[in-house]
Design a protein around this motif. Sequence first.
Motif: not given
Length: 444
Positions: A193-194, A213, A216, A270, A273-274, A279-281
């Motif tokens: 994760i970014d 985390q 996710v 992806h 999560i976004h 957040f981007q990952c």
Amino acid sequence: MYNILIVDDEPLICRGLASLLENSGLNIQNIYTAHNGYEALDYLKMETIDLLITDIQMGAMSGIELMQQAKIIKPWVQVIVISAHETFQYAQLAMRLGAKDYLIKPINSEQLLNTVRHVLLHMDRPLQDQADMISDLREHFRMEQPHPERTEILNQLLSEDPSGSSSAITYGLEQANQIVLRGPYFAMIKIRIDLDSSSKGIKVEEKDAKLLQYAVLNIVNELLDKEWNHYSFYSESRDVSIIVQWDEAGYGDSSVDNINQLEMIGRSLHFHIHRFLGFQCVVGISQILKGREFLPELNVQVNKAIVWNREHKDHHVFFFGDFKWGLFTEDPTDEDLAAQNNLIVEKANEYIHSNYAQKGLTLNEVAQKNHVSPNYLSYLFKKNTGTNLWEYVIKLRMEESKRLIQNTDLRRYEISERVGYESPEHFSKIFKKYFGISPSEMKK
């Protein structure tokens, strides 16, 4: 408002289901119908489709194959399967590919509407503000690492020599039925994760990074628990790792492309999560290797795949096998990478020009012929040419059909055949959408 695509080789069933949904009062904008998988793929590539309702047995392309292709194009498309066959294997494959329900013909109208309603309501769930989401995580979730002993053992397996102590410890856990890594086929997926990519510019504290985390990990388990034999766990640098395993029968199923399924999982993770965390990952995907002793190698592969995000900041899912590591004795330069990518696009372009009129041409086929994944080929083609790959195929087909209309006396069905369409009716729909007029109007 949602767009729904209904696919069945019986036109009467398509019309009946479309009529049922049109009069349901649900929040539906457009309903498209297709009579085979290839027509359906055109709609999936050209329209914004939210829900796919498909039959299983449809001649040249089955509903299972259509689902696989649909998930390559848009992994987040929701799917409901209808079938005249109460076959466990079909149902299992459909659910593994993410089908929300498997309904048996003759279709019970109320049951279908309830399923569609449930799917649309789930899609319509409002997204939580990031600050509120983090606040809720702080309030409701504990900081302890889930399954700490199992997490430690799995990470040891990824980093140590298979003859080391971790194997003995893992064997003990297997005996206790806590970890079962029998494979014999294994792959890995890793999610990074970014934390600097918040859509709201929120600064994430260290304790909140742990909570993210955990969030996710929960998304991973929600998406994979039902149909995939996997272990998901924390790994270094706030990453979440996933070990996927197959037995001989599952891996050898000729109706399933395992690499494409891994990419489908990666892109779905992806997307979710976004969507839900804001957040981007970056998602790295390994190859599939036989033998538990190769787990450290799979871990090396996912880490290498993730590194490619440095070169492609606007791309987020990377398959290790897309990159020709063996061509370089040391880290490739930017010029090496550009040359490799240009060659992939050049060869894909050549293949498309030679085969665009082929019936049933798919993105998957173009990718396989060029030894690259559909996901990465789509990205590279758009980045290098500025054009979506399938839009380019349609452009070639439409320009050739225009030339044939204006310069020959061929009938519509003959032109349709020559440019790769299954039916004249479907060809006419695509032609009118592209040029704004029908083939007969252009002829005049």
